[in-house]
Scaffold this motif. Structure first.
Motif, short mmCIF file in Angstrom:
data_model
loop_
_atom_site.label_atom_id
_atom_site.label_comp_id
_atom_site.label_asym_id
_atom_site.label_seq_id
_atom_site.Cartn_x
_atom_site.Cartn_y
_atom_site.Cartn_z
N GLN A 1 -2.37 -7.54 -9.28
CA GLN A 1 -1.67 -8.78 -8.97
C GLN A 1 -0.25 -8.66 -9.49
OE1 GLN A 1 -2.90 -11.60 -7.33
NE2 GLN A 1 -4.68 -10.34 -6.90
N LEU A 2 0.73 -8.88 -8.63
CA LEU A 2 2.14 -8.83 -9.02
C LEU A 2 2.62 -10.26 -9.19
CD1 LEU A 2 4.79 -7.16 -9.33
CD2 LEU A 2 5.11 -7.48 -6.87
N ARG A 3 3.18 -10.57 -10.37
CA ARG A 3 3.71 -11.91 -10.62
C ARG A 3 5.16 -11.95 -10.17
NH1 ARG A 3 1.36 -15.56 -13.27
NH2 ARG A 3 0.18 -14.14 -14.58
N LEU A 4 5.47 -12.91 -9.28
CA LEU A 4 6.83 -13.07 -8.79
C LEU A 4 7.64 -13.92 -9.76
CD1 LEU A 4 5.94 -13.83 -5.05
CD2 LEU A 4 6.50 -11.62 -6.09
N GLU A 5 8.95 -13.97 -9.54
CA GLU A 5 9.83 -14.75 -10.41
C GLU A 5 9.46 -16.23 -10.45
OE1 GLU A 5 13.86 -14.04 -9.27
OE2 GLU A 5 13.74 -11.90 -9.76
N ASN A 6 8.90 -16.75 -9.34
CA ASN A 6 8.53 -18.17 -9.29
C ASN A 6 7.15 -18.44 -9.90
OD1 ASN A 6 6.69 -17.27 -7.40
ND2 ASN A 6 7.62 -18.33 -5.66
N GLY A 7 6.52 -17.42 -10.47
CA GLY A 7 5.23 -17.58 -11.12
C GLY A 7 4.04 -17.31 -10.20
N GLN A 8 4.28 -17.28 -8.90
CA GLN A 8 3.21 -17.01 -7.93
C GLN A 8 2.78 -15.55 -8.06
OE1 GLN A 8 4.51 -17.62 -3.90
NE2 GLN A 8 2.45 -17.51 -3.07
N THR A 9 1.50 -15.27 -7.78
CA THR A 9 1.03 -13.88 -7.80
C THR A 9 0.65 -13.45 -6.38
OG1 THR A 9 -1.24 -14.55 -8.28
CG2 THR A 9 0.15 -13.99 -10.17
N VAL A 10 0.88 -12.19 -6.10
CA VAL A 10 0.50 -11.62 -4.80
C VAL A 10 -0.27 -10.33 -5.05
CG1 VAL A 10 2.42 -12.60 -3.47
CG2 VAL A 10 2.70 -10.41 -4.56
N PRO A 11 -1.30 -10.08 -4.23
CA PRO A 11 -2.03 -8.82 -4.40
C PRO A 11 -1.20 -7.65 -3.89
CG PRO A 11 -2.90 -10.07 -2.53
CD PRO A 11 -1.84 -10.92 -3.18
N VAL A 12 -1.23 -6.55 -4.63
CA VAL A 12 -0.55 -5.32 -4.22
C VAL A 12 -1.52 -4.15 -4.38
CG1 VAL A 12 1.76 -6.16 -4.81
CG2 VAL A 12 0.44 -4.92 -6.52
N LEU A 13 -1.27 -3.11 -3.63
CA LEU A 13 -2.11 -1.92 -3.65
C LEU A 13 -1.26 -0.75 -4.14
CD1 LEU A 13 -4.97 -0.90 -2.76
CD2 LEU A 13 -3.87 -0.24 -0.60
N ILE A 14 -1.78 0.02 -5.09
CA ILE A 14 -1.08 1.23 -5.54
C ILE A 14 -1.30 2.30 -4.48
CG2 ILE A 14 -0.98 3.06 -7.27
CD1 ILE A 14 -1.84 0.99 -9.36
N THR A 15 -0.17 2.80 -3.92
CA THR A 15 -0.27 3.79 -2.85
C THR A 15 0.15 5.19 -3.27
OG1 THR A 15 1.93 3.15 -2.06
CG2 THR A 15 0.03 2.06 -1.03
N ALA A 16 0.89 5.29 -4.40
CA ALA A 16 1.31 6.61 -4.87
C ALA A 16 1.66 6.53 -6.35
CB ALA A 16 2.51 7.12 -4.08
#
Length: 161
Positions: free
Chosen positions: A97-112
């Motif tokens: 989960q990546l936390r954005l500057e506005n506090g919202q989180t978005v799922p991310v996938l490690i690709t490399a």
């Protein structure tokens, strides 16, 4: 029998596959229930169900533009390894989960993984993919077509002073 239209609640069984036949989702025992026009499913799926009746079955191809969009390179980024929390041992294919500057989180996938960097992808996993759905309509419950949305009479949505 009622044809599924905007405002109707529909129940469907479905199987979602990629072009190579890999299954990515299905309704299993419980049908998927949604109201057409409420944008709770991808546009191409909703469009495919519109006009179908209970008992109808069909297979549709949904292009990326009508599904999860094209894969966007601007949503792939490289970050320093030290930005990953110490308790996380990054691996390719791992979801974070990546936390954005506005506090919202978005799922991310490690690709490399690099020596000092980690590449992450915030695209939906099915972005850029053509999806194939086998759809069977189980039920269509007609929505209200009255302007107040409540069928009129006592308890409608119109409030008077």
């Amino acid at each position: 029998m009622a044809q599924a239209n905007t405002g109707d609640e529909v129940q469907v069984h479905y199987t979602g596959k990629l072009e190579d036949g890999t299954k990515f989702d299905e309704s299993e025992e419980e049908p998927l229930s949604f109201t057409i026009g409420e944008n709770r499913v991808i546009p191409g799926f909703e469009e495919a169900v519109t006009g179908m009746e209970p008992g109808d079955e069909k297979t549709v191809e949904v292009e990326p533009e009508q599904a999860y969009g094209e894969h966007r390179e601007d949503m792939v980024m490289e970050m320093d390894h030290d930005q990953i929390p110490d308790e996380v041992e990054p691996e390719v294919g791992q979801q974070l989960q990546l936390r954005l500057e506005n506090g919202q989180t978005v799922p991310v996938l490690i690709t490399a993984l690099g020596e000092d960097s980690v590449t992450i992808d915030a695209n939906h996993p099915l972005a850029g993919r053509t999806l194939i759905f086998d759809i069977e309509v189980i039920d269509v419950a007609e929505g209200s077509s009255s302007p107040d949305g409540g069928g009129g009479g006592e308890g409608g949505n119109i409030v008077t002073p």
